[in-house]
Design an enzyme around this catalytic site. Structure first.
Site, PDB file in Angstrom:
ATOM      1  N   GLU A  55      20.677 -29.382 -37.570  1.00  0.00           N
ATOM      2  CA  GLU A  55      22.100 -29.296 -37.301  1.00  0.00           C
ATOM      3  C   GLU A  55      22.986 -29.771 -38.452  1.00  0.00           C
ATOM      4  OE1 GLU A  55      23.860 -28.081 -34.693  1.00  0.00           O
ATOM      5  OE2 GLU A  55      22.033 -27.350 -33.725  1.00  0.00           O
TER       6      GLU A  55
ATOM      7  N   SER B 170      24.945 -32.105  29.092  1.00  0.00           N
ATOM      8  CA  SER B 170      24.253 -33.147  29.865  1.00  0.00           C
ATOM      9  C   SER B 170      23.900 -34.385  29.048  1.00  0.00           C
ATOM     10  CB  SER B 170      22.974 -32.569  30.477  1.00  0.00           C
ATOM     11  OG  SER B 170      23.286 -31.554  31.406  1.00  0.00           O
TER      12      SER B 170
END
Length: 754
Positions: free
Chosen positions: A170, A448
């Site tokens: 780089e 229920s």
């Protein structure tokens, strides 16, 4: 003369503007860089698995846990995160980890198993150990903007060959230039003026400036700003400081919606190891990805990534950073990336949603997203996986059997009955979906599931109600001012006359239950519901008695948690401890317990709910679980079969399941045919203790003849042993009891274990 003066003035103005702009940029660079405070997400962990003699875990479960943690088979000396299994014997080397109570070094352990439990735990010197902890599994984070994730590392932790690779490919003049490379800038200028667009020529310092300070636009103005800031950065800071910041900032890939930044996190993401353990070829691969993490993604484009890695190695070799032998050996090495599934910000987003909501009570959102907090939760990865598999698998099977265009959805919550800790939470059939969390936000009629509150209210009045008290299950019409007449019906459209209280709950008879609730009083039943942990206001109408109440699965969990814990209200909790980014204890969330009910009525209710499974609407659980577990539960079905619910518990696990359609279309499922099947598969897949609640002091066990509700003995046909408050059991004997006969035989719960 006048013209030259104007030129000089203009040049002076331009120079002053440039100087002013440079001074402004200098302030910006120093202000931002000196702090160098990356926004670090809170890192969230599951519970740490504790091993100790007697711990209920089998060898297969330990092997699954180790694989989830990324441990590798095969020992290599004292190398951490490795294990060997020989039947019921394990040897493993744990990772070092910083727990709430301090750092724990890596341990070399021997673990033996017998009958599904740890039988022996020793260290490498064969010394017995009382306890050992595995490092916890990371289950996600609470991320800053754009879901950036990173794991900060110091430059001295990074292998020198990674730095050499980066500089070689780089910016080979990084350690000699002053922020910019004139030749590179010249190439970029020629490219720009020739019409090929604004090009790079950037040094590592310029790349850092671009990523750290500037927007991604590609203009000459931004390039000019980048150059000035790069020079200023080099004037103020050492090369190593710049390099360390660059290596922590660089973007290196995407995990669904999570952005992987920095080499520290990339080492874990691609190779499942800390940065300091990276080999030369692994470092070269990461460096090669800097140019284009998507283009050179080793999971999606392995050939392209391999070629790029080899190019980095070749450049290092050309610049004599590595010799021929290292170059050839590195090139011959395969990529070696771990086969990780794409999980995004979390593999369990619904549970993480609950964690985030709990933490927001005590922390600002910005702190959760930027301070790097370490959050230790209650999630059990093995139970979570079992819950996800049970829900997804059963919903898929139900969809296939129904040939409908819609797809069923569902939710699951699992807690510890003793502590209220949330061990698993699933928000839908796709466990990776980060949208609507049904476990927390789907408010549906519970049917229920509300009935136990009615029976608990009754059983708290032992002078009037017992498990053997006859209830009227004849047709009922209830008239109330301001509301239409209410006429509940049983699911089977049949009235059953006079039935024992325990049978009314076991068979979920609506008429008997509604009449009982009205007799007790709707407000009185609602007080019980609130005492169980439901905070929201309830409808004042009698229809609420049969579940015309909308609750989320987590709210239902709170209600049943109080029952499962013997009458002690314990809020479900998902967080245990929070540490600062550097491992200092910040806050601990302890157990909060409040007595809500006396133990006797809860014990009686639990016995009745065990009858629901043994002989009532949930007896289909026998297909999944042995009778010896003696689990308790309750099915829930709403009008037009829109919602299917099941809530139940063993001796140490409580689970709540909802199944239905998001658009409220009838699901055509009862609680038993839908949610209960998910619950059964889940509980069959995880370890459970039998439900044997301690008998309260004021409870006695009495033989009862179910034919007439009178006192019996073991010789009476069909006689049952039932628990009663002392002094509340029938005193008259059934005709089947001979004069002066004494009861004998085994109690109802003992028979379960024969």
């Amino acid at each position: 003369m006048f013209t030259w003066r104007r030129v000089r003035v203009a040049l002076l103005i331009v120079a002053l503007a440039v100087v002013g702009f440079a001074l402004y940029l200098d302030f910006e660079v120093r202000h931002a860089f000196e702090g160098r405070r990356f926004a670090l997400p809170a890192r969230v962990y599951a519970r740490a698995l504790e091993l100790y003699p007697g711990a209920r875990i089998d060898p297969d479960a330990l092997a699954r846990e180790l694989k989830l943690l990324g441990y590798h088979e095969g020992l290599r000396g004292a190398e951490p995160a490795r294990y060997e299994q020989h039947g019921d014997e394990f040897r493993l080397v744990t990772r070092a980890f910083n727990f709430w109570d301090g750092p724990q070094a890596a341990q070399d352990l021997r673990v033996d198993f017998r009958d599904g439990r740890v039988s022996a735990l020793r260290d490498s010197g064969a010394h017995n150990l009382a306890l050992a902890r595995l490092d916890p599994m990371r289950i996600g984070g609470i991320y800053p903007a754009h879901n950036e994730d990173r794991l900060l590392v110091r430059l001295d932790e990074i292998p020198p060959h990674l730095v050499e690779a980066l500089v070689a490919i780089e910016d080979r003049k990084f350690f000699s230039h002053h922020g910019i490379d004139p030749r590179g800038l010249a190439r970029a200028f020629v490219s720009t003026v020739s019409g090929r667009g604004v090009q790079g020529g950037s040094t590592l310092t310029q790349q850092l400036v671009k990523n750290f300070f500037l927007s991604p636009e590609r203009t000459l103005r931004r390039k000019f700003t980048e150059i000035i800031m790069a020079v200023l950065l080099e004037l103020h800071y050492e090369k190593n400081e710049i390099l360390e910041t660059y290596l922590n900032e660089i973007y290196l890939g995407q995990d669904r919606n999570r952005a992987i930044h920095g080499v520290g996190l990339a080492a874990h993401f691609y190779f499942n190891k800390p940065i300091k353990e990276l080999t030369l070829p692994e470092s070269a691969l990461l460096v090669g990805m800097v140019k284009g993490p998507g283009l050179y993604n080793p999971h999606r484009h392995p050939d392209r990534a391999l070629a790029r890695r080899d190019l980095v190695l070749a450049e290092m070799h050309r610049q004599t950073a590595i010799d021929d032998a290292r170059f050839q050996a590195a090139r011959a090495t395969p990529l070696g990336v771990v086969a990780k599934p794409s999980l995004g910000t979390s593999p369990h987003p619904a549970f993480l949603d609950l964690v985030r909501r709990h933490l927001k009570r005590d922390y600002h959102e910005e702190d959760l997203r930027s301070e790097g907090l370490l959050v230790f939760t209650t999630l059990d990865p093995l139970i979570q996986r079992a819950a996800e598999a049970a829900l997804s698998g059963r919903l898929a099977a139900l969809d296939r059997s129904r040939s409908r265009e819609r797809t069923l959805e569902g939710a699951v919550v699992v807690t510890s009955t003793q502590s209220g800790e949330v061990m698993a939470l699933v928000g839908g059939r796709d466990p990776l979906y980060e949208g609507f969390n049904r476990a927390l936000d789907a408010e549906r009629p519970v049917g229920s599931l509300l009935k136990p509150a009615i029976f608990l209210t009754a059983l708290a009045r032992p002078d009037v109600y017992t498990l053997a008290t006859p209830l009227d299950d004849s047709p009922l019409v209830w008239k109330s001012r301001g509301a239409p007449d209410w006429e509940p019906q049983n699911y089977d459209k049949t009235s059953h006359g006079e039935v024992p209280l325990r049978t009314a709950l076991a068979q979920s008879y609506n008429q008997a239950t509604a009449r009982l609730g009205i007799t007790l009083g709707v407000p009185e039943v609602h007080r019980t519901v609130h005492a169980l942990g439901i905070a929201r206001e309830l409808s004042p109408y009698a229809s609420s008695l049969l579940g015309a109440v909308e609750l989320s699965p987590l709210e239902v969990t709170q209600m049943y948690q109080t029952i499962a814990s013997g009458g002690f209200r314990t809020p479900p909790r998902a967080v245990r401890e929070v540490l600062t980014a550097d491992g200092k204890p910040l806050q601990r969330y302890g157990l909060r317990v409040e007595k809500a009910f006396e133990p006797e009525p809860v014990y009686l209710l639990t016995a009745a709910m065990q009858d629901v499974v043994r002989e009532g609407t949930a007896q289909g659980l026998r297909r999944y679980l042995p009778d010896t577990l003696a689990v308790a539960g309750k099915t829930g079905t709403t009008d037009e079969l829109r919602d299917s619910w099941f809530a139940g518990f063993s001796g140490d696990r409580l689970a709540v399941v909802w199944v239905g359609y998001d658009d409220n279309h009838p699901a055509a499922l009862t609680g038993a045919s839908g949610a209960m099947t998910v619950w059964g598969e889940l509980m069959a897949a995880i370890p459970n203790e039998p439900l044997v609640p301690p008998v309260p002091e004021q409870i006695e066990i009495v033989w009862i003849d179910p034919a007439n509700g009178l006192r019996a003995n073991a010789d009476c046909a069909g006689a049952l042993e039932l628990p009663f408050y002392r002094g509340s059991a029938p005193t008259a004997n059934s005709p089947c009891v001979p004069a002066h006969a004494e009861g004998s035989g085994k109690s109802w719960w003992r028979r379960l274990f024969e």
